[in-house]
Write a protein that holds these residues in place. Sequence first.
Motif, PDB file in Angstrom:
ATOM      1  N   ILE A 131       5.041   4.356  -1.226  1.00  0.00           N
ATOM      2  CA  ILE A 131       4.951   3.305  -2.233  1.00  0.00           C
ATOM      3  C   ILE A 131       5.050   3.900  -3.636  1.00  0.00           C
ATOM      4  O   ILE A 131       4.784   5.083  -3.850  1.00  0.00           O
ATOM      5  CB  ILE A 131       3.635   2.506  -2.104  1.00  0.00           C
ATOM      6  CG1 ILE A 131       2.424   3.446  -2.190  1.00  0.00           C
ATOM      7  CG2 ILE A 131       3.612   1.724  -0.807  1.00  0.00           C
ATOM      8  CD1 ILE A 131       1.082   2.730  -2.162  1.00  0.00           C
ATOM      9  N   LYS A 133       4.673   2.985  -8.138  1.00  0.00           N
ATOM     10  CA  LYS A 133       4.044   2.117  -9.136  1.00  0.00           C
ATOM     11  C   LYS A 133       4.969   0.918  -9.398  1.00  0.00           C
ATOM     12  O   LYS A 133       6.192   1.006  -9.184  1.00  0.00           O
ATOM     13  CB  LYS A 133       3.774   2.891 -10.418  1.00  0.00           C
ATOM     14  CG  LYS A 133       4.995   3.462 -11.128  1.00  0.00           C
ATOM     15  CD  LYS A 133       4.568   4.277 -12.338  1.00  0.00           C
ATOM     16  CE  LYS A 133       5.784   4.828 -13.092  1.00  0.00           C
ATOM     17  NZ  LYS A 133       5.374   5.647 -14.267  1.00  0.00           N
ATOM     18  N   PRO A 134       4.422  -0.205  -9.828  1.00  0.00           N
ATOM     19  CA  PRO A 134       5.195  -1.444  -9.950  1.00  0.00           C
ATOM     20  C   PRO A 134       6.451  -1.350 -10.814  1.00  0.00           C
ATOM     21  O   PRO A 134       7.454  -2.006 -10.512  1.00  0.00           O
ATOM     22  CB  PRO A 134       4.187  -2.420 -10.573  1.00  0.00           C
ATOM     23  CG  PRO A 134       2.851  -1.877 -10.197  1.00  0.00           C
ATOM     24  CD  PRO A 134       3.012  -0.395 -10.192  1.00  0.00           C
ATOM     25  N   ASP A 135       6.406  -0.539 -11.871  1.00  0.00           N
ATOM     26  CA  ASP A 135       7.559  -0.477 -12.782  1.00  0.00           C
ATOM     27  C   ASP A 135       8.432   0.753 -12.578  1.00  0.00           C
ATOM     28  O   ASP A 135       9.238   1.106 -13.442  1.00  0.00           O
ATOM     29  CB  ASP A 135       7.089  -0.548 -14.233  1.00  0.00           C
ATOM     30  CG  ASP A 135       6.163   0.610 -14.613  1.00  0.00           C
ATOM     31  OD1 ASP A 135       5.744   1.357 -13.704  1.00  0.00           O
ATOM     32  OD2 ASP A 135       5.866   0.772 -15.812  1.00  0.00           O
ATOM     33  N   ASN A 139      14.933   0.785  -6.802  1.00  0.00           N
ATOM     34  CA  ASN A 139      14.616  -0.397  -6.014  1.00  0.00           C
ATOM     35  C   ASN A 139      14.800  -0.205  -4.511  1.00  0.00           C
ATOM     36  O   ASN A 139      14.699  -1.156  -3.750  1.00  0.00           O
ATOM     37  CB  ASN A 139      15.466  -1.578  -6.477  1.00  0.00           C
ATOM     38  CG  ASN A 139      15.037  -2.068  -7.843  1.00  0.00           C
ATOM     39  OD1 ASN A 139      13.855  -2.244  -8.108  1.00  0.00           O
ATOM     40  ND2 ASN A 139      15.997  -2.275  -8.732  1.00  0.00           N
ATOM     41  N   ILE A 215       1.258  -4.130  -0.924  1.00  0.00           N
ATOM     42  CA  ILE A 215       2.701  -4.393  -0.789  1.00  0.00           C
ATOM     43  C   ILE A 215       2.942  -5.899  -0.720  1.00  0.00           C
ATOM     44  O   ILE A 215       3.829  -6.436  -1.381  1.00  0.00           O
ATOM     45  CB  ILE A 215       3.259  -3.702   0.472  1.00  0.00           C
ATOM     46  CG1 ILE A 215       3.215  -2.183   0.298  1.00  0.00           C
ATOM     47  CG2 ILE A 215       4.692  -4.156   0.751  1.00  0.00           C
ATOM     48  CD1 ILE A 215       3.561  -1.397   1.557  1.00  0.00           C
ATOM     49  N   ARG A 218       2.658  -7.533  -3.938  1.00  0.00           N
ATOM     50  CA  ARG A 218       3.620  -6.989  -4.899  1.00  0.00           C
ATOM     51  C   ARG A 218       2.938  -6.208  -6.039  1.00  0.00           C
ATOM     52  O   ARG A 218       3.409  -6.200  -7.183  1.00  0.00           O
ATOM     53  CB  ARG A 218       4.497  -8.107  -5.483  1.00  0.00           C
ATOM     54  CG  ARG A 218       5.333  -8.832  -4.434  1.00  0.00           C
ATOM     55  CD  ARG A 218       6.219  -9.890  -5.073  1.00  0.00           C
ATOM     56  NE  ARG A 218       6.965 -10.640  -4.082  1.00  0.00           N
ATOM     57  CZ  ARG A 218       8.103 -10.249  -3.521  1.00  0.00           C
ATOM     58  NH1 ARG A 218       8.626  -9.086  -3.878  1.00  0.00           N
ATOM     59  NH2 ARG A 218       8.711 -11.004  -2.630  1.00  0.00           N
ATOM     60  N   VAL A 220       2.515  -2.985  -5.697  1.00  0.00           N
ATOM     61  CA  VAL A 220       3.215  -1.699  -5.635  1.00  0.00           C
ATOM     62  C   VAL A 220       4.599  -1.943  -5.063  1.00  0.00           C
ATOM     63  O   VAL A 220       4.855  -2.994  -4.468  1.00  0.00           O
ATOM     64  CB  VAL A 220       2.466  -0.671  -4.737  1.00  0.00           C
ATOM     65  CG1 VAL A 220       1.117  -0.299  -5.309  1.00  0.00           C
ATOM     66  CG2 VAL A 220       2.328  -1.214  -3.314  1.00  0.00           C
ATOM     67  N   LYS A 221       5.495  -0.977  -5.257  1.00  0.00           N
ATOM     68  CA  LYS A 221       6.828  -1.056  -4.660  1.00  0.00           C
ATOM     69  C   LYS A 221       6.816  -0.294  -3.337  1.00  0.00           C
ATOM     70  O   LYS A 221       6.236   0.787  -3.243  1.00  0.00           O
ATOM     71  CB  LYS A 221       7.867  -0.435  -5.593  1.00  0.00           C
ATOM     72  CG  LYS A 221       8.363  -1.357  -6.681  1.00  0.00           C
ATOM     73  CD  LYS A 221       9.553  -0.734  -7.394  1.00  0.00           C
ATOM     74  CE  LYS A 221      10.173  -1.716  -8.377  1.00  0.00           C
ATOM     75  NZ  LYS A 221      11.369  -1.119  -9.052  1.00  0.00           N
ATOM     76  N   TYR A 223       8.999   1.688  -0.498  1.00  0.00           N
ATOM     77  CA  TYR A 223      10.296   2.352  -0.325  1.00  0.00           C
ATOM     78  C   TYR A 223      10.611   2.697   1.125  1.00  0.00           C
ATOM     79  O   TYR A 223      11.768   2.953   1.458  1.00  0.00           O
ATOM     80  CB  TYR A 223      10.340   3.622  -1.173  1.00  0.00           C
ATOM     81  CG  TYR A 223      10.413   3.320  -2.650  1.00  0.00           C
ATOM     82  CD1 TYR A 223      11.610   2.919  -3.238  1.00  0.00           C
ATOM     83  CD2 TYR A 223       9.282   3.415  -3.449  1.00  0.00           C
ATOM     84  CE1 TYR A 223      11.691   2.629  -4.596  1.00  0.00           C
ATOM     85  CE2 TYR A 223       9.351   3.125  -4.806  1.00  0.00           C
ATOM     86  CZ  TYR A 223      10.549   2.734  -5.376  1.00  0.00           C
ATOM     87  OH  TYR A 223      10.622   2.425  -6.719  1.00  0.00           O
ATOM     88  N   ILE A 239      10.924  -3.614   5.723  1.00  0.00           N
ATOM     89  CA  ILE A 239      10.989  -2.308   5.051  1.00  0.00           C
ATOM     90  C   ILE A 239      11.558  -1.270   6.017  1.00  0.00           C
ATOM     91  O   ILE A 239      11.019  -1.074   7.111  1.00  0.00           O
ATOM     92  CB  ILE A 239       9.594  -1.866   4.570  1.00  0.00           C
ATOM     93  CG1 ILE A 239       9.017  -2.916   3.604  1.00  0.00           C
ATOM     94  CG2 ILE A 239       9.668  -0.509   3.880  1.00  0.00           C
ATOM     95  CD1 ILE A 239       7.586  -2.654   3.208  1.00  0.00           C
TER      96      ILE A 239
END
Length: 330
Positions: A131, A133-135, A139, A215, A218, A220-221, A223, A239
Amino acid sequence: MWIKQAASRAATLCIVGGIFGASGYAYAEYPEKPVTLVVPFVAGGPSDKIARDVAESLRKSLGTTVVVENTAGAGGTIGTARVARANPDGYTLLIHHIGLATAPALYKKLGYKTSDLEFLGLINEAPSTLIGKPDLPPNGLPELRKFITENGGKLNLANAGVGSASHLCGLLLQGALKSNMTFVPYKGTAPAMSDIMGGQVDLMCEQATNSTPQIEARKVKAYGVTGAQRSMVPALASIPTLSEGGLSGFNFTVWHGLYAPHATPVAVLEKINKALRVALKDTALVKREEALGITVVADDRLSPAGHKKFFNDEVTRWSKVIKDAGIQPE
């Protein structure tokens, strides 16, 4: 003379009867009082949550109260040493994760040896999630791999401390990416997760049991999932695995096992293993675990022998990973 001989025979019979009687008594009467299940980590973490679920099912299958006690510190070694030194009567047990297999390569002095523990059976295994950080700009995993390569050494990777599951997963990830990142150790999962949600750190490889809510919300992002297959949890089903994302063969799962002090009577060990097998068939437990993306073990690793073989293989695997990463035992 005959009085002395009779007394001697009586004493001998008492000793022999005491030996066999004690064994039979232990088998027939255990457990007579509450069992303590030691978790060598802080309350509220993934291992603690799993331990409390297992304790509830064991309570039903053993027919006695199972009390969970957290004895945290030094990567789980303090709680483990406590159980290793406990009275071998089946009333003090240990639930520990993958960290038990990595500890010999991470610590010079453990306060215990693996031989101080009896293997009772593997309980479960679960993947972690990578995962961010949000920013964080990337993507998806392909974009993230490119981003890490272009910013080699600048990104940081949080973990819950040396020897934690997030630390181990990070070591594998760094090796697979062939790119160095700055490891940022925390004193537990909660503060690390708090900082990644707040944007203070870039990435973290965290157990799905703990990351799924973030997750889903939303915060965290996500991956990738670290297991060999995608998760069955609805929030994680879309995912891809890290292997699908280009890290071929990447497979990391966190497992938990049950242990007792060495020299616990065989009859008691057998009774606990039987109770564990029953507990892991508890429908309520299985549903709770599956909802978190955890697979309950139902193969030979649930046997003491299978558990021990699996454990020894993990020790060999992680000793190499840790050595290759250049980590010196503390």
